[in-house]
Write a protein that holds these residues in place. Structure first.
Motif, PDB file in Angstrom:
ATOM      1  N   PHE A  43       0.875  -1.171   0.000  1.00 20.75           N
ATOM      2  CA  PHE A  43       0.000   0.000   0.000  1.00 20.75           C
ATOM      3  C   PHE A  43       0.908   1.214   0.000  1.00 20.75           C
ATOM      4  O   PHE A  43       1.772   1.354   0.866  1.00 20.75           O
ATOM      5  CB  PHE A  43      -0.888  -0.016   1.249  1.00 20.75           C
ATOM      6  N   LEU A  44       0.727   2.110  -0.962  1.00 23.26           N
ATOM      7  CA  LEU A  44       1.657   3.228  -1.139  1.00 23.26           C
ATOM      8  C   LEU A  44       1.112   4.556  -0.639  1.00 23.26           C
ATOM      9  O   LEU A  44       1.531   5.613  -1.093  1.00 23.26           O
ATOM     10  CB  LEU A  44       2.069   3.326  -2.616  1.00 23.26           C
ATOM     11  N   GLY A  45       0.194   4.522   0.294  1.00 16.88           N
ATOM     12  CA  GLY A  45      -0.236   5.751   0.935  1.00 16.88           C
ATOM     13  C   GLY A  45      -1.618   6.213   0.533  1.00 16.88           C
ATOM     14  O   GLY A  45      -2.223   5.729  -0.415  1.00 16.88           O
ATOM     15  N   MET A  46      -2.114   7.185   1.298  1.00 13.72           N
ATOM     16  CA  MET A  46      -3.457   7.728   1.094  1.00 13.72           C
ATOM     17  C   MET A  46      -3.492   8.642  -0.126  1.00 13.72           C
ATOM     18  O   MET A  46      -2.480   9.217  -0.505  1.00 13.72           O
ATOM     19  CB  MET A  46      -3.871   8.533   2.326  1.00 13.72           C
ATOM     20  N   ASN A  47      -4.687   8.749  -0.712  1.00 16.58           N
ATOM     21  CA  ASN A  47      -4.893   9.669  -1.815  1.00 16.58           C
ATOM     22  C   ASN A  47      -6.304  10.222  -1.705  1.00 16.58           C
ATOM     23  O   ASN A  47      -7.275   9.461  -1.654  1.00 16.58           O
ATOM     24  CB  ASN A  47      -4.692   8.962  -3.162  1.00 16.58           C
ATOM     25  N   ARG A  48      -6.437  11.542  -1.672  1.00 18.20           N
ATOM     26  CA  ARG A  48      -7.743  12.175  -1.480  1.00 18.20           C
ATOM     27  C   ARG A  48      -8.695  11.891  -2.642  1.00 18.20           C
ATOM     28  O   ARG A  48      -9.899  11.750  -2.443  1.00 18.20           O
ATOM     29  CB  ARG A  48      -7.563  13.675  -1.290  1.00 18.20           C
ATOM     30  N   ALA A  49      -8.180  11.823  -3.856  1.00 16.13           N
ATOM     31  CA  ALA A  49      -9.047  11.570  -5.004  1.00 16.13           C
ATOM     32  C   ALA A  49      -9.667  10.179  -4.928  1.00 16.13           C
ATOM     33  O   ALA A  49     -10.838   9.994  -5.252  1.00 16.13           O
ATOM     34  CB  ALA A  49      -8.271  11.744  -6.308  1.00 16.13           C
ATOM     35  N   ARG A  50      -8.897   9.190  -4.484  1.00 19.05           N
ATOM     36  CA  ARG A  50      -9.449   7.838  -4.339  1.00 19.05           C
ATOM     37  C   ARG A  50     -10.565   7.836  -3.302  1.00 19.05           C
ATOM     38  O   ARG A  50     -11.600   7.195  -3.498  1.00 19.05           O
ATOM     39  CB  ARG A  50      -8.353   6.863  -3.941  1.00 19.05           C
ATOM     40  N   ALA A  51     -10.343   8.547  -2.217  1.00 22.22           N
ATOM     41  CA  ALA A  51     -11.381   8.646  -1.184  1.00 22.22           C
ATOM     42  C   ALA A  51     -12.614   9.366  -1.730  1.00 22.22           C
ATOM     43  O   ALA A  51     -13.747   8.988  -1.423  1.00 22.22           O
ATOM     44  CB  ALA A  51     -10.829   9.374   0.043  1.00 22.22           C
ATOM     45  N   ASP A  73      -9.977  17.353  -8.602  1.00 25.96           N
ATOM     46  CA  ASP A  73      -9.229  18.376  -9.342  1.00 25.96           C
ATOM     47  C   ASP A  73      -7.810  18.549  -8.823  1.00 25.96           C
ATOM     48  O   ASP A  73      -6.891  18.792  -9.600  1.00 25.96           O
ATOM     49  CB  ASP A  73      -9.967  19.719  -9.273  1.00 25.96           C
ATOM     50  N   LYS A  74      -7.616  18.410  -7.523  1.00 19.51           N
ATOM     51  CA  LYS A  74      -6.298  18.667  -6.924  1.00 19.51           C
ATOM     52  C   LYS A  74      -5.372  17.463  -6.899  1.00 19.51           C
ATOM     53  O   LYS A  74      -4.156  17.632  -6.959  1.00 19.51           O
ATOM     54  CB  LYS A  74      -6.475  19.173  -5.492  1.00 19.51           C
ATOM     55  N   THR A  75      -5.930  16.231  -6.767  1.00 13.71           N
ATOM     56  CA  THR A  75      -5.043  15.106  -6.449  1.00 13.71           C
ATOM     57  C   THR A  75      -5.222  13.868  -7.311  1.00 13.71           C
ATOM     58  O   THR A  75      -4.531  12.864  -7.099  1.00 13.71           O
ATOM     59  CB  THR A  75      -5.210  14.678  -4.969  1.00 13.71           C
ATOM     60  N   ALA A  76      -6.123  13.868  -8.283  1.00 14.44           N
ATOM     61  CA  ALA A  76      -6.414  12.651  -9.052  1.00 14.44           C
ATOM     62  C   ALA A  76      -5.366  12.375 -10.118  1.00 14.44           C
ATOM     63  O   ALA A  76      -4.879  13.283 -10.783  1.00 14.44           O
ATOM     64  CB  ALA A  76      -7.787  12.761  -9.716  1.00 14.44           C
TER      65      ALA A  76
END
Length: 196
Positions: free
Chosen positions: A122-130, A162-165
């Protein structure tokens, strides 16, 4: 509020075939609780066969696909366990129902974890995935929400897109947005006039 693990569960039909569906498993008091709504295939399968596999993934496209009707994912057998896992899973848990709390709308299947296994990092959190996950959940509740609530939720979630995907998250977002747009268009269409 309890901790909820958003995952993809595999249960078995009466014919022994795997059925894949998104589900939030509730972690509470040493149990993981599956609480699917009536009616559902997952619920029927759990009533018949109390074994399931929870696959954990960070691929937003899988959740988007599931809520838009795609269920033909590659599966991998789990050694010594009847329900397979997603081949793309980062990890999986084999769960067995220990007891059931009946409910007319949403019975609770109290499960014990029999074993877990990791398959890739697991390579960390991502706001776009959430955000895609939240939009996918929203897409399953459209009949219960006002247009204003749906629009405000999408506007807020789109900030993270828009910011993290990345490319995968944008693809997943568009899949869910098409489903929501189709629902809203259908809901806004005038009812046909019946002949007198």
């Amino acid at each position: 509020m309890p901790l909820i693990h958003e995952c993809v569960v595999t249960t078995l039909t009466a014919e022994g075939l795997p059925h894949v569906a998104p589900l939030g498993l509730i972690e509470e008091g040493g149990y993981w609780i599956a609480a699917p709504f009536r009616p559902s295939t997952t619920l029927s399968n759990l009533e018949r066969n109390g074994k399931l596999t929870a696959s954990f993934t960070d691929d937003a496209r899988i959740f988007a696909s599931l809520v838009t009707g795609v269920r033909n994912f590659s599966l991998t057998d789990v050694t010594g366990w009847p329900a397979p896992r997603l081949s793309a899973a980062l990890a999986h848990a084999a769960l067995e129902v220990e007891r059931v709390e009946e409910d007319a709308v949403r019975p609770r299947f109290f499960c014990r974890v029999q074993h877990t296994e990791s398959h890739r990092p697991f390579l960390g959190m991502n706001r776009a995935r959430a955000a895609v996950l939240e939009a996918a959940i929203l897409a399953t509740r459209l009949d219960r929400l006002s247009r204003e609530k749906i629009d405000s939720e999408i506007a807020y979630l789109k900030i993270a897109i828009d910011k993290t995907a990345g490319e995968d998250e944008r693809e997943a977002w568009e899949m869910v947005m098409r489903k929501i747009a189709a629902h809203l268009e259908k809901a806004a269409a005038p009812s046909p006039t019946l002949p007198r």
